[in-house]
Design an enzyme around this catalytic site. Structure first.
Site, PDB file in Angstrom:
ATOM      1  CD  GLU A   1      -3.104  -0.435   2.298  1.00  0.00           C
ATOM      2  OE1 GLU A   1      -3.011   0.634   2.939  1.00  0.00           O
ATOM      3  OE2 GLU A   1      -3.897  -1.329   2.594  1.00  0.00           O
TER       4      GLU A   1
ATOM      5  CG  ASP B   1      -3.936   8.171   7.707  1.00  0.00           C
ATOM      6  OD1 ASP B   1      -4.033   6.948   7.889  1.00  0.00           O
ATOM      7  OD2 ASP B   1      -3.890   8.693   6.586  1.00  0.00           O
TER       8      ASP B   1
END
Length: 267
Positions: free
Chosen positions: A47, A58
């Site tokens: 990724e 995040d």
């Protein structure tokens, strides 16, 4: 075909190990070396995160990585162009672009799908794009033989099943609601969630968000087909920022990261 790489990776008998790194953290050159290092350590799929100034999903670890990468001038376009360099250096595993929708919108969805297919990219994951609004992008990806990776979180059973049925490549199962980040303990409700999703899914399931120790990797492999490790790996990269930036000291830093990854997946 790019999709052939995804098929080979996801049909393997070996449990999937999917590391996340931020493109440009700490430099573009280091990102290429990290990708190769991770494949050598046993990564099934990579990724590649696109740094973004407002990464809603995040936690602080990956936010810090985005800041480091943005300071170095990394962008979506530059990140895409790293992939053919990785391929030239010998990278064979699939590469998934992990990007928020705003940079993708600014770049152009059709332009992205076309460029990604040309540059040896295998799929796309957009964490802030709701499943209900993703049809047009999923169709664009399918036309270019890119796997549009769906995120599924522990919400309603009906919605989870619907997402699982339409997914491509692998199904990214979010272990808990909230942002990414290493966690000492995982919510015990995750096991019922993974059972429901796995029963509904026609493709492998990989669980992420908070998977950060060898013990967690071992446990999650009993309930999913693979794991995604992001924050724990990005922490290791951040701790070696200076060494990875310096070409002379980079090989030793890469060896240390390889040992860290091997310790996670050899349990």
């Amino acid at each position: 075909m790019a999709n052939k790489r995804m098929e080979l990776a996801t049909q393997s008998d070996t449990p999937l190990f999917i590391p996340f790194i931020t493109a440009g953290d700490p430099t573009a050159e280091a990102t290429i070396d990290l990708a190769l290092c991770l494949e050598e350590a046993g990564a099934s799929i990579l990724e590649l995160g696109i740094p973004y100034s407002d990464p809603l999903a995040d936690g602080p670890t990956i936010q810090a990585a985005s800041k480091r990468a943005l300071r170095g001038g990394m962008s979506l376009e530059k990140a895409l162009k790293l992939v053919p360099e990785m391929r030239e250096r010998g990278l064979t595993i699939p590469v998934i672009i992990f990007t928020y929708f705003n940079p993708l919108l600014q770049y152009g969805e059709e332009r992205f799908a076309e460029q990604a297919a040309k540059l040896g990219i295998d799929g796309l994951l957009v964490p802030d794009l709701p499943f209900e609004e993703s049809d047009s992008l999923a169709i664009l990806c399918e036309k270019k033989d890119l796997s549009f990776i769906s995120l599924v979180a522990p919400t309603s059973k009906q919605r989870m099943i619907k997402i699982a049925e339409r997914s491509k490549g692998f199904l990214y199962c979010v272990s808990s609601l909230g942002v990414t980040g290493a966690r000492n303990e995982l919510d015990p409700r995750v096991y019922d969630f993974l059972k429901t999703v796995r029963e509904a899914s026609h493709i492998p399931t990989a669980v992420g968000f908070g998977i950060s120790t060898a013990e967690q990797v071992k446990v999650m492999r009993e309930h999913a087909d693979g794991v995604v490790v992001g924050s724990a790996l990005v922490t290791e990269i951040g701790a070696r920022e200076q060494e990875l930036t310096n070409k002379e000291t980079r090989p030793d830093a890469l060896e240390e990261i390889k040992r860290f990854v091997s310790s996670l997946i050899s349990s």
